[in-house]
Design an enzyme around this catalytic site. Structure first.
Site, PDB file in Angstrom:
ATOM      1  N   SER A  45    -179.391  85.825   0.919  1.00 35.90           N
ATOM      2  CA  SER A  45    -178.265  85.466   1.064  1.00 35.90           C
ATOM      3  C   SER A  45    -177.257  85.643  -0.123  1.00 35.90           C
ATOM      4  CB  SER A  45    -178.294  83.743   1.149  1.00 35.90           C
ATOM      5  OG  SER A  45    -178.927  83.141  -0.058  1.00 35.90           O
ATOM      6  N   ASP A  75    -175.403  74.589  -5.308  1.00 36.09           N
ATOM      7  CA  ASP A  75    -176.817  74.480  -5.371  1.00 36.09           C
ATOM      8  C   ASP A  75    -177.395  75.290  -6.399  1.00 36.09           C
ATOM      9  OD1 ASP A  75    -176.453  77.252  -4.667  1.00 36.09           O
ATOM     10  OD2 ASP A  75    -176.078  76.700  -2.561  1.00 36.09           O
ATOM     11  N   HIS A 112    -176.198  80.179  -4.694  1.00 37.09           N
ATOM     12  CA  HIS A 112    -175.359  81.127  -3.990  1.00 37.09           C
ATOM     13  C   HIS A 112    -173.822  80.853  -4.758  1.00 37.09           C
ATOM     14  CE1 HIS A 112    -177.824  79.571  -0.669  1.00 37.09           C
ATOM     15  NE2 HIS A 112    -177.708  80.854  -0.308  1.00 37.09           N
TER      16      HIS A 112
END
Length: 609
Positions: A461, A583, A586
């Protein structure tokens, strides 16, 4: 204990209070709270949920068997009504408060939270998260009701289990045979978990499934047949008492050790580990419920009893409190005072829930509500319920959906390029944050376009995050980014699609440390697939316990392979909370720029001028 249910026990037998069980509940909920505050503090704290499962299976079965032995039948209506009064009011209030807080503080999240809330009030959260596949990015997302998956499993158990138990008691009759049947069912549940789980893969299906977690509760059920708490002798001989106490001490030490040593990424817990850990918990329970043991008295000390009595309230409220407060900080860089606030606010909400919702409703049912203003506390309780219930119903009806979006459904899951990114798009592409005038970190040395570079980039990601920005600078890059990808998943991907990237003129960037641990052998196998190509390993910054091991393996690989270079993203991002989303993994736009720049710093000097 008699094996034949027709041999009734003394009908005057008391349902005695067992403070040792509340002490064990206290240990379980403390472990869970520490785990959710920061996983690295207590990596196995999640096992507290299994402790609750075993206790529930044991206590519910013990009470049902006592009723059956005294009356010859089990009153299902009364049982379910007691469960409703004990569990549902507090959950309804929690859900209403969470959706209202979301509407006020995080309106862009209202759609996703509304979906979770629907599942919560229907007690199907576990299956909702399985269907939604929370295996990857939801673990980092804002999901303040996620912890209700375990309550959903318990409620499903409470609905179905008494019916099965009555059927077996009336047909099979002998306790020994009934216990054997439950043992077989627990082994089936264990077998299903083993069959469904796959090494080094996402475990959401096996972790959240009622069928796969049934094994734990059934172990508690079996213990109720083998060690019925209301039949234990109050004054056994000294030898037996010492054995019981010794077993209790040793087993609780083992349980606490597992809380410290077990990791939620460990594959072995899905291949019999939960079963063995829960079986060991049976010994703790056996000692905790004995009426004469010193261990039971120690476990049932006033502090633990106080916490244990409020364990349900603490479990309900701790996770939403942590979710909301931590969402304003970068995970892994949270100040100590925030954790103190977490605990303090959780205790306040839990105490309010215990005193003014759970206890009154359990004792007086719907009589706790009134519009008679002279009954002050019931009147205030009624007004408060109306205040939170009406807007909550509007939220459930979709009245505020326009304020947010379903972030799960709209999450960008992959980024792929074929190496023909148009150069002219570079000048036209402007980030939303740049449009809004937000100040950007000037991390690129220049805006040069490296059209002579044709690297392959494979990642997770984080690669998805940087994909668009990277192609502005390297328009001929081949990028394969996929949310949730682990390093070991890249090996078959390379075999299938990227075999040609194996000569010394090729460049390969691997960013694959975000989602879990891997072994030295797995890393070396992936590196070997690229032959003599120049390989750039991007290490990781992830607030998880595997971060250190992953980064060490990458550093070692760079030292031992002449064609491997380390891109030290962990060092580059140190102290830069502005690079990250809440988080801690990211990337915000400044982080995207910084990581792109760090990769290019390593790649560009390698090119012949």
């Amino acid at each position: 204990m008699s094996n034949d249910s027709s041999k009734r026990c003394d009908k005057t037998r008391d349902t005695r209070y067992m403070p040792g069980l509340d002490g064990l509940r206290a240990i379980a909920v403390i472990g869970i709270i520490i785990y959710h505050l920061n996983r690295q503090w207590l990596t196995g704290g999640f096992l507290g949920v299994d402790t609750f499962f075993v206790i529930s299976g044991y206590l519910i079965t013990s009470l049902l068997l006592k009723e059956y032995e005294e009356t010859g039948i089990i009153n299902l209506k009364n049982f379910w009504l007691r469960r409703v009064k004990r569990l549902i009011p507090a959950v309804i209030v929690l859900v209403c408060v969470v959706v209202l807080a979301t509407l006020i503080l995080k309106p862009d999240q209202i759609v996703g939270i509304k979906h979770d809330a629907f599942a919560a009030v229907l007690y199907v959260s576990n299956w909702w998260y399985i269907v939604s596949d929370v295996n990857y990015f939801e673990q980092f997302a804002f999901m303040p009701l996620k912890h209700l998956w375990s309550l959903a499993i318990e409620e499903q158990f409470y609905i179905c289990f008494p019916i099965v138990l009555i059927t077996l008691l009336l047909t099979v009759r002998k306790y020994r045979n009934v216990t054997l049947i439950f043992w077989i069912i627990s082994l089936v549940s264990l077998f299903v978990m083993i069959m469904i789980s796959q090494p080094h893969m996402g475990h959401s299906r096996v972790y959240f499934g009622t069928d796969t977690r049934l094994q734990t509760m059934l172990l508690g059920v079996m213990l109720a047949f083998l060690w019925p708490p209301f039949k234990l002798k109050k004054n056994p001989n000294v030898a037996i008492r010492h054995v019981v106490d010794t077993v209790g001490v040793l087993s609780v030490i083992c349980l606490l050790s597992l809380f410290i040593l077990v990791d939620d990424n460990s594959d072995w817990i899905y291949n019999g580990g939960f079963y063995l850990i829960s079986a060991m918990t049976l010994f703790v329970i056996s000692s905790a419920v004995h009426p004469s043991g010193y261990f039971a008295r120690i476990l049932g000390n006033p502090v633990f009893v106080y916490i244990g009595k409020r364990s349900y309230s603490l479990y309900l409220w701790h996770f939403p409190v942590i979710s909301f407060l931590h969402s304003y900080f970068v995970d892994g860089q949270i100040p100590v005072y925030v954790y103190i606030i977490d605990v303090g606010v959780t205790i306040i909400f839990a105490e309010l829930s215990y005193r003014y919702i759970e206890t009154p409703f359990r004792k007086y049912s719907f009589r706790v509500f009134t519009l008679n203003r002279f009954r002050k506390i019931p009147f205030l309780r009624t007004v408060a319920l109306i205040v939170i219930l009406i807007p909550s119903l509007l939220i459930f009806a979709g009245a505020f959906d326009h304020l947010g979006k379903d972030t799960t459904a709209n999450k960008k899951m992959s980024y792929h390029t074929t190496g023909n990114h148009k150069l002219e798009e570079k000048s036209k592409t402007v980030s939303l944050k740049e449009k809004s005038g937000e100040k950007q970190a000037k991390v690129h040395k220049n805006n040069k376009v490296y059209s002579d570079l044709k690297p392959l980039l494979i990642g997770d990601s984080v690669m998805v995050d940087i994909g668009e920005d990277f192609t502005k600078h390297v328009p001929n890059a081949i990028i394969d980014g996929q949310v949730g990808r682990n390093l070991y998943e890249a090996t078959p991907l390379v075999e299938q699609n990227y075999k040609k990237y194996a000569n010394k003129n090729e460049q390969v960037v691997l960013e694959l440390g975000t989602n879990g641990d891997f072994s030295k052998e797995q890393l070396n196998e992936l590196i070997s697939k690229f032959g003599d190509a120049k390989i750039y390993l991007v290490n990781t910054r992830v607030p998880r316990n595997y971060e250190t091991h992953v980064n060490r393996l990458m550093a070692d690989a760079a030292k031992s392979h002449s064609n491997v270079t380390l891109v030290d993203w962990h060092k580059r991002s140190e102290g830069h909370s502005e690079y990250f989303a809440p988080d801690g993994i990211h990337l915000e736009y400044s982080g995207v720029q910084a990581l792109t720049d760090e990769i290019l710093k390593q790649m560009v000097p390698k090119q012949s001028k």
